[in-house]
Design a protein around this motif. Structure first.
Motif, mmCIF file in Angstrom:
data_model
loop_
_atom_site.group_PDB
_atom_site.id
_atom_site.type_symbol
_atom_site.label_atom_id
_atom_site.label_comp_id
_atom_site.label_asym_id
_atom_site.label_seq_id
_atom_site.Cartn_x
_atom_site.Cartn_y
_atom_site.Cartn_z
ATOM 1 N N ASP A 57 -1.075 -14.095 48.847
ATOM 2 C CA ASP A 57 -0.659 -15.023 47.715
ATOM 3 C C ASP A 57 -0.197 -16.411 49.013
ATOM 4 O O ASP A 57 0.422 -17.256 48.464
ATOM 5 C CB ASP A 57 1.201 -14.445 47.810
ATOM 6 C CG ASP A 57 2.496 -14.067 48.936
ATOM 7 O OD1 ASP A 57 0.716 -14.324 49.993
ATOM 8 O OD2 ASP A 57 3.527 -13.925 49.282
ATOM 9 N N SER A 58 -1.338 -16.559 49.169
ATOM 10 C CA SER A 58 -1.602 -17.604 50.467
ATOM 11 C C SER A 58 -2.139 -19.072 49.241
ATOM 12 O O SER A 58 -2.760 -19.022 48.265
ATOM 13 C CB SER A 58 -2.998 -17.081 51.137
ATOM 14 O OG SER A 58 -2.842 -16.559 52.081
ATOM 15 N N THR A 59 -1.275 -20.001 50.252
ATOM 16 C CA THR A 59 -1.535 -21.447 49.170
ATOM 17 C C THR A 59 -3.113 -22.005 49.431
ATOM 18 O O THR A 59 -3.658 -21.331 50.679
ATOM 19 C CB THR A 59 -0.990 -22.137 49.575
ATOM 20 O OG1 THR A 59 -0.768 -22.080 50.720
ATOM 21 C CG2 THR A 59 1.045 -21.746 49.102
ATOM 22 N N MET A 60 -3.690 -22.696 49.096
ATOM 23 C CA MET A 60 -5.214 -23.436 49.571
ATOM 24 C C MET A 60 -4.943 -23.694 50.636
ATOM 25 O O MET A 60 -5.829 -23.800 52.059
ATOM 26 C CB MET A 60 -5.652 -24.784 48.534
ATOM 27 C CG MET A 60 -6.079 -23.998 46.938
ATOM 28 S SD MET A 60 -7.397 -23.363 47.741
ATOM 29 C CE MET A 60 -8.827 -23.677 48.089
ATOM 30 N N ALA A 61 -3.451 -24.505 51.178
ATOM 31 C CA ALA A 61 -2.594 -24.867 52.865
ATOM 32 C C ALA A 61 -2.756 -24.171 53.743
ATOM 33 O O ALA A 61 -3.365 -24.406 54.763
ATOM 34 C CB ALA A 61 -1.694 -25.635 52.224
ATOM 35 N N GLN A 62 -2.858 -22.775 53.162
ATOM 36 C CA GLN A 62 -2.923 -21.586 54.438
ATOM 37 C C GLN A 62 -4.254 -21.004 54.510
ATOM 38 O O GLN A 62 -3.993 -20.532 55.191
ATOM 39 C CB GLN A 62 -2.186 -20.650 53.981
ATOM 40 C CG GLN A 62 -0.311 -21.173 53.459
ATOM 41 C CD GLN A 62 0.079 -20.327 53.197
ATOM 42 O OE1 GLN A 62 -0.264 -19.335 52.115
ATOM 43 N NE2 GLN A 62 1.292 -20.204 53.964
#
Ligand code: ATP
Ligand code: MG
Length: 227
Positions: A57-62
Motif C-alpha cells: 500500500d505504499s504511495t509514490m512518495a514512500q
C-alpha cells in the motif's frame, strides 16, 4: 527485567514466525565472532531494510529514490555448521524488533512438501468431502500464503529438498522467489551450494536471477559444531 507476560508475548512472536526455538529472541547482536565480511553484508541488509521491503500500500512518495535494493534479499552459503541458520534467524529477529515487520522461517523442503500436501488434501476433500482433509487444506493454505506475503522470509537449506525429474522443486522456487522479488519482499536463502552451482541444483535461469534477487555472503570458517 522482563515480566512473565512480556516473555510470553515475545515467545508468541518467534513461535508464530516459526523461528527454530534455539534462536528465539537472539538478534544479530547476540552472534559472536561473525566474520567481518558477513557482518558488513548483514548490517547493510538491516540498515537498508526500508529500501528493500516495499509494503503493497505504499504511495509514490514512500518509494525510495534508489530502486536497486527493492525486493533484494540475501543468500548465505557455506559448509555445514558455519552458522547459516543461526545468522538467518538472527536477521529475522532484528528486522522484526527494529521495524516491526512480519517475518517467517521455513526449511525449503517443508515448503515444497506443504505444496504437495495442500494439493493432495484439496483433491481428497473434493473426492470424499472428508472434514479432516478440508481443515488440513485450509491450514496449509495459510502457511503457503504466509511464505508468499510476509515482509521477510527465510528459506532454509535450499538444495536439500527432494528433487524429481519433473523439476517440481525448481519450478516452485522459481515462482516463489520471482513473485516475492517482484512485489518488493526480500527473501533470505541459506544453502550448502555456492552460487556458481545453482544451475546444477535448479537451472541456469534461476542461477542468473538469484544474483539479481540476492546479495551473497560466504559463510566461511570452521564447523561450529566441531569446535
Ligand atoms: N558465531 C558462532 N559462534 C559460536 N557458535 C555458533 C556460531 N554460529 C553458529 N553457532 C553454533 O554452531 C552450530 C551450527 O550453526 P548453524 O546451525 O547455524 O549452522 P548451518 O550453517 O546452518 O549448518 P547446516 O549447513 O548444517 O544447516 C549451532 O549449534 C550454532 O548454535
Ligand atoms: Mg542450517
Amino acid at each position: 527485567m522482563q515480566t512473565a507476560e512480556q516473555t510470553k508475548d515475545e515467545s508468541l512472536v518467534w513461535r508464530t514466525a516459526r523461528i527454530p526455538v534455539k534462536h528465539w529472541g537472539r538478534g544479530v547482536d547476540a552472534i559472536d565472532q561473525m566474520h567481518p565480511d558477513v557482518q558488513a553484508v548483514v548490517e547493510g541488509f538491516i540498515n537498508t531494510w526500508r529500501q528493500r521491503y516495499i509494503p503493497l500500500d505504499s504511495t509514490m512518495a514512500q518509494l525510495p529514490e534508489d530502486r536497486s535494493f527493492v525486493g533484494k534479499g540475501l543468500l548465505l552459503f557455506g559448509n555445514a555448521g558455519t552458522g547459516k541458520t543461526t545468522t538467518a534467524s538472527a536477521i529475522l529477529t532484528t528486522i522484526r524488533r527494529t521495524y516491526g515487520a512480519v517475518v517467517f522461517f521455513v526449511p525449503f523442503a517443508d515448503y515444497v512438501q506443504a505444496l504437495i500436501d495442500h494439493r493432495n488434501m484439496r483433491d481428497l476433500y473434493q473426492a470424499t468431502g472428508d472434514e479432516y482433509a478440508r481443515e488440513k487444506f485450509l491450514a496449509l493454505q495459510k502457511l503457503l500464503d504466509k511464505v508468499l506475503t510476509c515482509a521477510l522470509v527465510v528459506l532454509d537449506d535450499m538444495g536439500k529438498e527432494h528433487h524429481t525429474s519433473s523439476g517440481f522443486a525448481a519450478d516452485v522456487f522459481d515462482a516463489l522467489i520471482r513473485g516475492r522479488h517482484r512485489n518488493g519482499r526480500p527473501t533470505i536463502l541459506t544453502s550448502n551450494n555456492k552460487p556458481g552451482d545453482w544451475d546444477k541444483v535448479y537451472n541456469a535461469s534461476m542461477q542468473s536471477f538469484i544474483t539479481e534477487a540476492c546479495e551473497v555472503a560466504a559463510m566461511a570458517g570452521r564447523d561450529h559444531r566441531r569446535a
